[in-house]
Design a protein around this motif. Structure first.
Motif, mmCIF file in Angstrom:
data_model
loop_
_atom_site.group_PDB
_atom_site.id
_atom_site.type_symbol
_atom_site.label_atom_id
_atom_site.label_comp_id
_atom_site.label_asym_id
_atom_site.label_seq_id
_atom_site.Cartn_x
_atom_site.Cartn_y
_atom_site.Cartn_z
ATOM 1 N N LEU A 15 2.215 -1.350 5.555
ATOM 2 C CA LEU A 15 1.205 -2.175 4.895
ATOM 3 C C LEU A 15 1.050 -1.801 3.429
ATOM 4 O O LEU A 15 0.920 -2.667 2.566
ATOM 5 N N GLN A 16 1.089 -0.504 3.126
ATOM 6 C CA GLN A 16 1.003 -0.051 1.730
ATOM 7 C C GLN A 16 2.177 -0.588 0.919
ATOM 8 O O GLN A 16 1.996 -1.037 -0.214
ATOM 9 N N ASP A 17 3.372 -0.538 1.495
ATOM 10 C CA ASP A 17 4.561 -1.038 0.797
ATOM 11 C C ASP A 17 4.441 -2.532 0.522
ATOM 12 O O ASP A 17 4.744 -2.999 -0.578
ATOM 13 N N ARG A 18 3.999 -3.289 1.505
ATOM 14 C CA ARG A 18 3.848 -4.739 1.324
ATOM 15 C C ARG A 18 2.767 -5.061 0.309
ATOM 16 O O ARG A 18 2.910 -5.984 -0.492
ATOM 17 N N LEU A 19 1.667 -4.304 0.318
ATOM 18 C CA LEU A 19 0.593 -4.509 -0.641
ATOM 19 C C LEU A 19 1.089 -4.263 -2.063
ATOM 20 O O LEU A 19 0.780 -5.023 -2.980
ATOM 21 N N ALA A 20 1.881 -3.213 -2.242
ATOM 22 C CA ALA A 20 2.407 -2.892 -3.574
ATOM 23 C C ALA A 20 3.424 -3.927 -4.057
ATOM 24 O O ALA A 20 3.593 -4.116 -5.261
ATOM 25 N N ALA A 21 4.069 -4.624 -3.133
ATOM 26 C CA ALA A 21 5.157 -5.541 -3.489
ATOM 27 C C ALA A 21 4.706 -6.966 -3.779
ATOM 28 O O ALA A 21 5.491 -7.757 -4.304
ATOM 29 N N THR A 22 3.487 -7.322 -3.450
ATOM 30 C CA THR A 22 3.073 -8.725 -3.606
ATOM 31 C C THR A 22 2.004 -8.886 -4.684
ATOM 32 O O THR A 22 1.199 -7.986 -4.905
ATOM 33 N N SER A 23 2.032 -10.050 -5.315
ATOM 34 C CA SER A 23 0.973 -10.384 -6.274
ATOM 35 C C SER A 23 0.187 -11.607 -5.805
ATOM 36 O O SER A 23 -0.730 -12.057 -6.473
ATOM 37 N N HIS A 24 0.535 -12.148 -4.640
ATOM 38 C CA HIS A 24 -0.145 -13.316 -4.084
ATOM 39 C C HIS A 24 -1.549 -12.931 -3.636
ATOM 40 O O HIS A 24 -1.739 -11.978 -2.880
ATOM 41 N N ALA A 25 -2.545 -13.669 -4.114
ATOM 42 C CA ALA A 25 -3.951 -13.322 -3.868
ATOM 43 C C ALA A 25 -4.273 -13.167 -2.382
ATOM 44 O O ALA A 25 -4.879 -12.176 -1.976
ATOM 45 N N TRP A 26 -3.903 -14.162 -1.577
ATOM 46 C CA TRP A 26 -4.237 -14.104 -0.150
ATOM 47 C C TRP A 26 -3.576 -12.921 0.527
ATOM 48 O O TRP A 26 -4.202 -12.231 1.337
ATOM 49 N N GLU A 27 -2.296 -12.692 0.226
ATOM 50 C CA GLU A 27 -1.598 -11.566 0.842
ATOM 51 C C GLU A 27 -2.256 -10.242 0.462
ATOM 52 O O GLU A 27 -2.437 -9.370 1.313
ATOM 53 N N ARG A 28 -2.606 -10.092 -0.795
ATOM 54 C CA ARG A 28 -3.224 -8.843 -1.247
ATOM 55 C C ARG A 28 -4.550 -8.595 -0.536
ATOM 56 O O ARG A 28 -4.832 -7.480 -0.100
ATOM 57 N N VAL A 29 -5.359 -9.635 -0.413
ATOM 58 C CA VAL A 29 -6.658 -9.493 0.252
ATOM 59 C C VAL A 29 -6.472 -9.118 1.722
ATOM 60 O O VAL A 29 -7.086 -8.166 2.214
ATOM 61 N N GLU A 30 -5.630 -9.843 2.422
ATOM 62 C CA GLU A 30 -5.467 -9.588 3.858
ATOM 63 C C GLU A 30 -4.729 -8.280 4.138
ATOM 64 O O GLU A 30 -5.066 -7.567 5.085
ATOM 65 N N LEU A 31 -3.734 -7.947 3.318
ATOM 66 C CA LEU A 31 -3.038 -6.670 3.501
ATOM 67 C C LEU A 31 -3.970 -5.492 3.219
ATOM 68 O O LEU A 31 -3.955 -4.492 3.946
ATOM 69 N N ALA A 32 -4.779 -5.602 2.169
ATOM 70 C CA ALA A 32 -5.727 -4.530 1.853
ATOM 71 C C ALA A 32 -6.728 -4.336 2.990
ATOM 72 O O ALA A 32 -7.017 -3.199 3.384
ATOM 73 N N HIS A 33 -7.219 -5.435 3.522
ATOM 74 C CA HIS A 33 -8.173 -5.335 4.626
ATOM 75 C C HIS A 33 -7.509 -4.722 5.856
ATOM 76 O O HIS A 33 -8.080 -3.828 6.496
ATOM 77 N N ALA A 34 -6.307 -5.185 6.175
ATOM 78 C CA ALA A 34 -5.581 -4.637 7.328
ATOM 79 C C ALA A 34 -5.315 -3.147 7.142
ATOM 80 O O ALA A 34 -5.466 -2.360 8.079
ATOM 81 N N LEU A 35 -4.928 -2.756 5.935
ATOM 82 C CA LEU A 35 -4.654 -1.352 5.663
ATOM 83 C C LEU A 35 -5.906 -0.503 5.873
ATOM 84 O O LEU A 35 -5.851 0.562 6.499
#
Length: 130
Positions: A15-35
């Motif tokens: 999840l940390q790797d995916r969060l660092a790799a994306t700039s898409h707003a929705w992905e960042r919000v949901e990945l951060a919450h999941a993490l």
């Protein structure tokens, strides 16, 4: 141990790797919450959610912004640094604008809903003194 146990703890790195790799707003919000939910640690999730909660968030999306505010409220006191953002948001006359020129009924309902999300997040982050 993490809230989800050892399996979820192993997922945190992905999840940390995916969060660092994306700039898409929705992905960042949901990945951060999941993490945060998986690891129980807000250190990586908090900056991403704070970034998306700002009105000028890069690649920002007003709906993603309010979900970020909701998730920051779930984190609670560690998110104290978002309070000026929430207060500035609540001080605005119009929090949601369609860009169509006039205020639509849906826009007014969305605005009220977003105001409620922000007030609830503020209360969870810094409960009023009794």
């Amino acid at each position: 141990m993490t809230p989800g146990g050892p399996f979820f703890h192993r997922m945190a790195g992905s999840l940390q790797d995916r969060l660092a790799a994306t700039s898409h707003a929705w992905e960042r919000v949901e990945l951060a919450h999941a993490l945060w939910r998986v690891s129980g640690d807000h250190s990586d999730a908090l900056p991403a959610l704070l970034d998306q909660a700002r009105a000028d968030a890069p690649g920002g999306n007003w709906r993603a912004r309010f979900i970020a505010l909701e998730y920051l409220g779930h984190i609670g006191t560690p998110a104290l640094s978002v309070l000026p953002t929430i207060d500035a948001f609540l001080d605005q006359d119009h929090r949601v604008l369609s860009g169509l020129g006039g205020r639509t009924g849906h826009e007014l309902a969305d605005d009220l809903h977003c105001q409620t999300i922000a007030m609830r997040a503020r209360h969870r982050i810094a409960p009023p003194l009794r």
